[in-house]
Enzyme design. Structure first.
Site, PDB file in Angstrom:
ATOM      1  N   GLU A 435      -5.320  -0.597   0.618  1.00 39.13           N
ATOM      2  CA  GLU A 435      -4.282   0.426   0.442  1.00 39.13           C
ATOM      3  C   GLU A 435      -4.701   1.766   1.042  1.00 39.13           C
ATOM      4  O   GLU A 435      -4.391   2.828   0.517  1.00 39.13           O
ATOM      5  CB  GLU A 435      -3.915   0.598  -1.034  1.00 39.13           C
ATOM      6  CG  GLU A 435      -3.381  -0.638  -1.702  1.00 39.13           C
ATOM      7  CD  GLU A 435      -2.165  -1.221  -1.003  1.00 39.13           C
ATOM      8  OE1 GLU A 435      -1.509  -0.499  -0.227  1.00 39.13           O
ATOM      9  OE2 GLU A 435      -1.887  -2.415  -1.201  1.00 39.13           O
ATOM     10  N   GLY A 436      -5.382   1.703   2.175  1.00 40.97           N
ATOM     11  CA  GLY A 436      -5.915   2.902   2.812  1.00 40.97           C
ATOM     12  C   GLY A 436      -7.295   3.181   2.256  1.00 40.97           C
ATOM     13  O   GLY A 436      -7.450   3.460   1.070  1.00 40.97           O
TER      14      GLY A 436
END
Length: 580
Positions: A435-436
């Site tokens: 998620e980054g």
């Protein structure tokens, strides 16, 4: 040793006493105010489900993993039955709107439950983990027909979802995505491949709804040419299989019971979500929800690992008493050894601080959606923009570090699989990555959220932290520590903004340490509140005041070192060695 006991007392302390959430719920139009007694009952039942249904499957999922054959994925023993029990009990619908079959309960309660599910069984929790984000994305960007067809099934948990972004040549650089869409018969056809897709194929639900980022026909190159499409595995209108295929599952370091899939879209029918070539804006609704969820995974891992180590340390008899610590000559539990005691104290401080930070962010999510005043909603959105990358990065780092320290408490027994400490360490390593990555979160915070407006919005957050310190810290010696740290940080912020204008590379080098400094200041706000509550008889659980003092004595002073590193980042990094 692997059992899970939900920390309900601590969770309710944060909800009721620290955040005063029950009082806020009654002021938010459109939010179903459960009342504190109902909220307590809901959390107790969720804790029972996590402890009795999910926790016993945690080691099973790690041992068995997922089985792939002929495009199908079989989840570990018991996972599908646990999911049916989850849906039948209505857990999937808690935070969804009543008009789509949801219960409309606060996101904060949903966040607390998510922590429980991950603590009990991270791999299993990955399957329903994206439901809320996908629901929110569709509710915000879907047309009436798509909402009517899909939202009730997502709200109920009848169908599960995925987020399909990553491609082999395009990890975090989404502008390099090649999956393409072609307009046809009032909809679109999607062709391309995605990888690292959590829950891309499984046996928990009959249908899986994929949200796919793809190139819009005729769109410009790079990220500005991307649109977001809803692509179901099964076409609801016909019951036929869509052109969506799983080509395999990854063999991973951790969360082995979660199916991480390589997906292929061939002539797959899809529908546009949001505006053409505005796919990233639409997807960020889902991604921001996912990033808060990942931050909660960090809290969950830290909680489970700390309590696991604490139980072991109290039961493990080893060594002679330490003078001044324990009397007598008989061997004592290792929890009484100063080195182990100090490690456990640090673990508790990290976990409980991360929990307050994450729950605060979830409370702001409720405020951003349901507050009556547009100014209140704007304020909450502004705070969320700053806190979301911080929670994702800080809490996941804390979760992994606590899992590492917890394994150390076990000594050699932690290195073998039997105790579960090794699985906890492996499973906790993925949240800082997906998620980054945490490095991307830090750049997002400093470059896009702080420097972009000259530090204006961030300055308002610092104003809020200072006002809280002056209010909650009256009469406390720790108030001066927090206020001094805030004053020094304000001076540094002004230098960062100026120096970044002269050297555009500087904030990228300083971003990671800047995020750490920001998190420490935010944690200081809530630990001051805990100390203030501790002065009231019975207002704080046992050990809270001591843990708060531990933060101000040993953790917050580290901000001086972090900010020294930020200043040193003005200098260029050393060159790397040549590769043979």
């Amino acid at each position: 040793m692997r059992r899970y006991v939900p920390p309900l007392e601590d969770m309710l302390f944060v909800i009721e006493r620290v955040l005063h959430a029950p009082g806020q719920w009654a002021t938010l139009p459109g939010l179903a105010d459960p009342g504190i007694e109902t909220a307590r009952h809901v959390l107790a039942e969720a804790g029972r489900f996590a402890a009795e249904v999910l926790a016993p499957l945690n080691a099973v999922g790690d041992r068995e993993g997922c089985a792939y054959a002929d495009g199908r994925v079989a989840t570990p023993t018991g996972f599908a039955a646990a999911y049916r029990a989850y849906v039948d009990a209505g857990w999937a619908s808690l935070g969804c709107a009543p008009e789509w079959g949801g219960q409309g309960l606060p996101h904060l309660l949903e966040a607390v439950i998510q922590e429980m599910l991950v603590s009990a069984n991270h791999a299993w929790s990955m399957y329903p983990g994206l439901l809320h984000g996908a629901y929110a994305c569709l509710a915000a960007h879907g047309d009436a027909a798509l909402k009517a067809r899909y939202l009730p099934r997502l709200a109920s948990g009848e169908w599960l979802c995925t987020m399909c972004l990553t491609e082999p040549q395009a990890g975090s650089d989404l502008g390099r995505i090649r999956t393409c869409a072609t307009e046809r018969d009032g909809a679109y056809v999607i062709d391309g491949g995605k990888l690292f897709i959590s829950g891309g194929e499984h046996d928990l639900t009959d249908n899986i709804v994929h949200l796919v980022l793809a190139r819009h026909p005729g769109g410009p190159p790079g990220p500005r040419g991307l649109s977001l499409f809803l692509v179901p595995k099964i076409l609801p209108e016909t019951g036929q299989r869509n052109g969506v295929y799983c080509d395999g599952v990854e063999s991973k370091l951790g969360i082995r019971g979660s199916a991480t899939c390589s997906m292929r879209f061939e002539n797959a029918r899809g529908w546009l979500l949001g505006e053409p070539c505005k796919g990233l804006a639409a997807m960020f609704v889902m991604m921001n929800a996912a990033r808060l969820g990942v931050g909660l995974q960090g809290v969950a891992h830290g909680e489970a690992a700390y309590k696991h180590a604490l139980r072991y340390a109290r039961e493990r008899i080893q060594g002679r008493p330490v003078p001044g610590i324990a009397a007598g000559t008989d061997p004592v539990p290792i929890a009484l050894h100063p080195a182990v005691h100090a490690s456990l104290a640090a673990q508790r401080c990290a976990v409980e601080g991360a929990r307050m930070l994450a729950y605060w962010t979830a409370q702001l999510l409720d405020e951003s959606e349901y507050a009556a005043s547009p100014d209140q909603r704007r304020h909450a959105h502004e705070r969320l923009a700053l806190l979301t990358p911080m929670v994702k990065a800080w809490a996941t780092r804390a979760g992994f570090e606590v899992a590492d320290q917890a394994l150390q408490v076990f000594g050699g027994y932690g290195y073998i699989e039997e105790t579960g400490a090794a699985q906890a360490l492996r499973d906790s390593r993925i949240p800082p990555i997906y998620e980054g990555t945490n490095e991307i979160q830090a750049v997002d915070l400093l470059v896009r959220k702080v420097i972009a407006d000259g530090g204006a919005a961030y300055g308002r957050l610092l104003d809020e932290l200072e006002a809280a310190a002056r209010h909650d810290g009256q009469g406390l010696e720790q108030q001066a520590v927090q206020l001094d740290a805030l004053a020094a940080h304000r001076r540094l912020l002004a230098d960062i903004v100026q120096d970044s204008a002269r050297d555009p590379g500087y904030p990228y080098r300083a971003a990671d340490d800047f995020l750490r400094a920001t998190a420490l200041l935010c944690l200081g706000r809530w630990w001051l509140k805990v100390l203030a509550l501790s002065r009231e008889g019975g207002a704080a659980p046992r050990g809270k005041a001591a843990t708060a003092r531990h933060f101000f004595d040993t953790v917050l002073p580290g901000i001086a070192h972090v900010e020294h590193r930020i200043r040193c980042a003005r200098r260029a990094l050393p060159e790397l060695d040549d590769c043979d």
